[in-house]
Design a protein around this motif. Sequence first.
Motif: not given
Length: 77
Positions: A35, A40, A44, A48, A58, A60-61, A63
């Motif tokens: 995304d 948001r 998205s 979720s 969730l 991890d994110q 970047w």
Amino acid sequence: MPARRRRGLGHKLLAQALALLAEQGATEVAPVVIDDAPHRTPGSQAASRLFESFGFTLVDQLWTYQHRHPRGTRSSA
């Protein structure tokens, strides 16, 4: 597409995909959701909610950063 949401298609598709993976012996599934929107979006948020309804959490994110050259300073190679 907003007009297509909340009809259960995503739920059916994800359920079928998970069933197929289980038949193939998968014991863990880690979806990667890409995304690139800066904030948001309704899409998205819907994704979720769908994953959460199947018990995904969730972990991890990630970047990314893309350097953009200022106009006129990019060299041609």
